[in-house]
Design a protein around this motif. Sequence first.
Motif, mmCIF file in Angstrom:
data_model
loop_
_atom_site.group_PDB
_atom_site.id
_atom_site.type_symbol
_atom_site.label_atom_id
_atom_site.label_comp_id
_atom_site.label_asym_id
_atom_site.label_seq_id
_atom_site.Cartn_x
_atom_site.Cartn_y
_atom_site.Cartn_z
ATOM 1 N N ILE A 7 26.812 38.115 40.200
ATOM 2 C CA ILE A 7 27.698 38.261 41.355
ATOM 3 C C ILE A 7 28.091 36.898 41.917
ATOM 4 C CG2 ILE A 7 25.771 38.519 42.979
ATOM 5 C CD1 ILE A 7 27.586 40.516 44.515
ATOM 6 N N ASN A 8 27.144 35.918 41.861
ATOM 7 C CA ASN A 8 27.480 34.580 42.370
ATOM 8 C C ASN A 8 28.589 33.941 41.541
ATOM 9 O OD1 ASN A 8 25.423 34.347 40.265
ATOM 10 N ND2 ASN A 8 25.449 32.161 40.694
ATOM 11 N N GLU A 9 28.586 34.211 40.228
ATOM 12 C CA GLU A 9 29.620 33.656 39.353
ATOM 13 C C GLU A 9 30.959 34.341 39.593
ATOM 14 O OE1 GLU A 9 26.670 32.506 35.621
ATOM 15 O OE2 GLU A 9 27.677 34.445 35.685
ATOM 16 N N VAL A 10 30.906 35.647 39.909
ATOM 17 C CA VAL A 10 32.145 36.384 40.214
ATOM 18 C C VAL A 10 32.785 35.825 41.480
ATOM 19 C CG1 VAL A 10 33.125 38.637 40.751
ATOM 20 C CG2 VAL A 10 31.234 38.470 39.138
ATOM 21 N N ILE A 11 31.965 35.617 42.516
ATOM 22 C CA ILE A 11 32.479 35.088 43.784
ATOM 23 C C ILE A 11 33.077 33.698 43.584
ATOM 24 C CG2 ILE A 11 31.823 34.293 46.093
ATOM 25 C CD1 ILE A 11 29.716 36.525 46.128
ATOM 26 N N ARG A 12 32.337 32.824 42.909
ATOM 27 C CA ARG A 12 32.812 31.455 42.698
ATOM 28 C C ARG A 12 34.102 31.432 41.879
ATOM 29 N NH1 ARG A 12 28.439 29.457 40.933
ATOM 30 N NH2 ARG A 12 28.822 29.662 38.687
ATOM 31 N N LYS A 13 34.153 32.255 40.821
ATOM 32 C CA LYS A 13 35.328 32.302 39.940
ATOM 33 C C LYS A 13 36.580 32.708 40.711
ATOM 34 C CE LYS A 13 37.009 34.850 35.857
ATOM 35 N NZ LYS A 13 38.011 35.693 36.516
ATOM 36 N N HIS A 14 36.483 33.815 41.438
ATOM 37 C CA HIS A 14 37.675 34.325 42.121
ATOM 38 C C HIS A 14 38.044 33.486 43.343
ATOM 39 C CE1 HIS A 14 38.430 37.886 39.695
ATOM 40 N NE2 HIS A 14 37.112 38.042 39.606
ATOM 41 N N THR A 21 38.536 27.123 49.721
ATOM 42 C CA THR A 21 37.284 26.373 49.836
ATOM 43 C C THR A 21 36.181 27.299 50.333
ATOM 44 O OG1 THR A 21 37.650 25.731 52.135
ATOM 45 C CG2 THR A 21 38.586 24.283 50.423
ATOM 46 N N GLN A 22 34.954 26.849 50.161
ATOM 47 C CA GLN A 22 33.819 27.637 50.668
ATOM 48 C C GLN A 22 33.910 27.789 52.186
ATOM 49 O OE1 GLN A 22 30.243 25.693 49.268
ATOM 50 N NE2 GLN A 22 30.322 26.716 47.267
ATOM 51 N N GLU A 23 34.378 26.769 52.863
ATOM 52 C CA GLU A 23 34.497 26.827 54.332
ATOM 53 C C GLU A 23 35.543 27.844 54.759
ATOM 54 O OE1 GLU A 23 35.137 23.045 56.099
ATOM 55 O OE2 GLU A 23 35.004 23.804 58.145
ATOM 56 N N GLU A 24 36.688 27.861 54.017
ATOM 57 C CA GLU A 24 37.734 28.842 54.339
ATOM 58 C C GLU A 24 37.216 30.263 54.123
ATOM 59 O OE1 GLU A 24 41.817 26.390 53.227
ATOM 60 O OE2 GLU A 24 40.727 27.465 51.669
ATOM 61 N N MET A 25 36.510 30.463 53.057
ATOM 62 C CA MET A 25 35.962 31.793 52.791
ATOM 63 C C MET A 25 34.967 32.183 53.882
ATOM 64 S SD MET A 25 34.124 33.234 49.329
ATOM 65 C CE MET A 25 33.690 34.976 49.200
ATOM 66 N N ALA A 26 34.127 31.242 54.261
ATOM 67 C CA ALA A 26 33.136 31.501 55.301
ATOM 68 C C ALA A 26 33.811 31.891 56.614
ATOM 69 C CB ALA A 26 32.261 30.263 55.513
ATOM 70 N N LEU A 57 38.755 40.290 50.190
ATOM 71 C CA LEU A 57 39.193 38.902 50.311
ATOM 72 C C LEU A 57 39.530 38.297 48.942
ATOM 73 C CD1 LEU A 57 39.605 36.371 52.072
ATOM 74 C CD2 LEU A 57 37.170 35.870 51.777
ATOM 75 N N LEU A 58 38.738 38.619 47.964
ATOM 76 C CA LEU A 58 38.945 38.074 46.619
ATOM 77 C C LEU A 58 39.898 38.927 45.781
ATOM 78 C CD1 LEU A 58 35.284 37.000 45.746
ATOM 79 C CD2 LEU A 58 37.136 35.594 46.666
ATOM 80 N N ASN A 59 40.326 40.044 46.359
ATOM 81 C CA ASN A 59 41.257 40.954 45.691
ATOM 82 C C ASN A 59 40.678 41.508 44.392
ATOM 83 O OD1 ASN A 59 43.681 42.404 45.552
ATOM 84 N ND2 ASN A 59 44.652 40.836 44.258
ATOM 85 N N VAL A 60 39.415 41.933 44.464
ATOM 86 C CA VAL A 60 38.758 42.593 43.335
ATOM 87 C C VAL A 60 38.175 43.903 43.835
ATOM 88 C CG1 VAL A 60 38.209 40.428 42.162
ATOM 89 C CG2 VAL A 60 36.535 41.437 43.725
ATOM 90 N N SER A 61 37.911 44.816 42.923
ATOM 91 C CA SER A 61 37.292 46.078 43.327
ATOM 92 C C SER A 61 35.792 45.870 43.483
ATOM 93 C CB SER A 61 37.544 47.149 42.262
ATOM 94 O OG SER A 61 36.859 46.815 41.062
ATOM 95 N N LEU A 62 35.176 46.773 44.224
ATOM 96 C CA LEU A 62 33.724 46.710 44.358
ATOM 97 C C LEU A 62 33.063 46.872 43.001
ATOM 98 C CD1 LEU A 62 32.844 48.697 47.621
ATOM 99 C CD2 LEU A 62 32.217 46.341 47.076
ATOM 100 N N ASP A 63 33.650 47.738 42.168
ATOM 101 C CA ASP A 63 33.099 47.916 40.817
ATOM 102 C C ASP A 63 33.078 46.582 40.072
ATOM 103 O OD1 ASP A 63 34.376 51.258 40.072
ATOM 104 O OD2 ASP A 63 32.533 50.563 41.014
ATOM 105 N N GLU A 64 34.199 45.840 40.161
ATOM 106 C CA GLU A 64 34.275 44.556 39.466
ATOM 107 C C GLU A 64 33.295 43.552 40.067
ATOM 108 O OE1 GLU A 64 38.161 42.903 39.281
ATOM 109 O OE2 GLU A 64 37.546 41.196 38.051
#
Length: 352
Positions: A7-14, A21-26, A57-64
């Motif tokens: 899941i950490n790789e999915v978040i970072r990738k998207h 940036t991480q700050e914008e996401m936060a 926010l990342l425009n992915v489904s929960l399944d993904e």
Amino acid sequence: MEVFMKINEVIRKHRKEKNMTQEEMANRLGVTAPAVNKWESGASMPDISLLAPIARLLNVSLDELLSFKEELSEIEVSSIIKEIYEMFDTEPIETVYQRILEVTKEYPNAESLLLSLIGIFNSRCVILGVDKNEEYDKWIQGSYQNLLFSHDEEIRVGAADGLYALYIRKEMYEDAERCLRYFSAKDPDRKRKLATIYYGKGQYEEAYKTLEAEVLANYQTMSVMLLEIFMVAVKTENFEKAQVIIEKESALAELFEMGEYHKNAGKLELAVALKDSKETLRLLDCLLSTTNTVMDYTKSKLFEHMTFQEVNPTIFQTLRVNTLKHFSEDDTYKFVRESEGWEAFEKKWMTA
């Protein structure tokens, strides 16, 4: 075993794909930048209440977001397969089918698991006589076809094998033949599969030729392997095993109608290994007398549809000459030349 994106790789990738940036996401999620950093480094996981906002926010489904899990252990895979097998004993096939669909959605990247589940379900459909169900057939075929795009060669070959069997059962021979491109030309089963296609299409002559060529090739492989075992046995001075192996190699030559020469060639090697001069001379005489049977298999009904090159008769004389020269000059056979029967043997064959 298939490796899943965490899941950490999915978040970072998207996040990076969105140039965020991480700050914008936060800021958008109402958390701190260090919290996002910990998610992406794998040091911590997002709170469950944040999963849906992160997905939006990342425009992915929960399944993904959630389906990319760590690789399943062999124990987990075995447990799932065991569950499916047990369900077949207690549940209607439709219930089992729905459970398999749930599993494949839960672990969409678990290709080896999916390959096993397709095979299990397909086999059970055939056994239960429900293999003509259009929905099941469509899922089985589509799932196998999807796995043909795997990065794992073993998965691709497994999927092609499953598809081939499905197409053969449905008498879709052209489709079955296309599956063969996923198999190595060195795959011993590839030609057998091709012969099955020829047979299904009524190309019986081609089926005969292909199968007979494989029978001959398999004989040659088995003969060589037995002789290799024999040599290991001789090297370790296990002469009892060496004798058993040579007897089997000789019986194999007889079974495949290789001719008298091939039946006795291995026995000569055993006699030499045992330094039995009398038996060595007997077998050597036998071989020299039967060199013209070296190609006898070309006359066998086993291989009657194969085409062999015409043999020049001088090859048999050349074989005799070379064999005699070998025994007359090589130090390995000194014990034979020093034996009582060598003079009479030499007189017979050197003047022949």
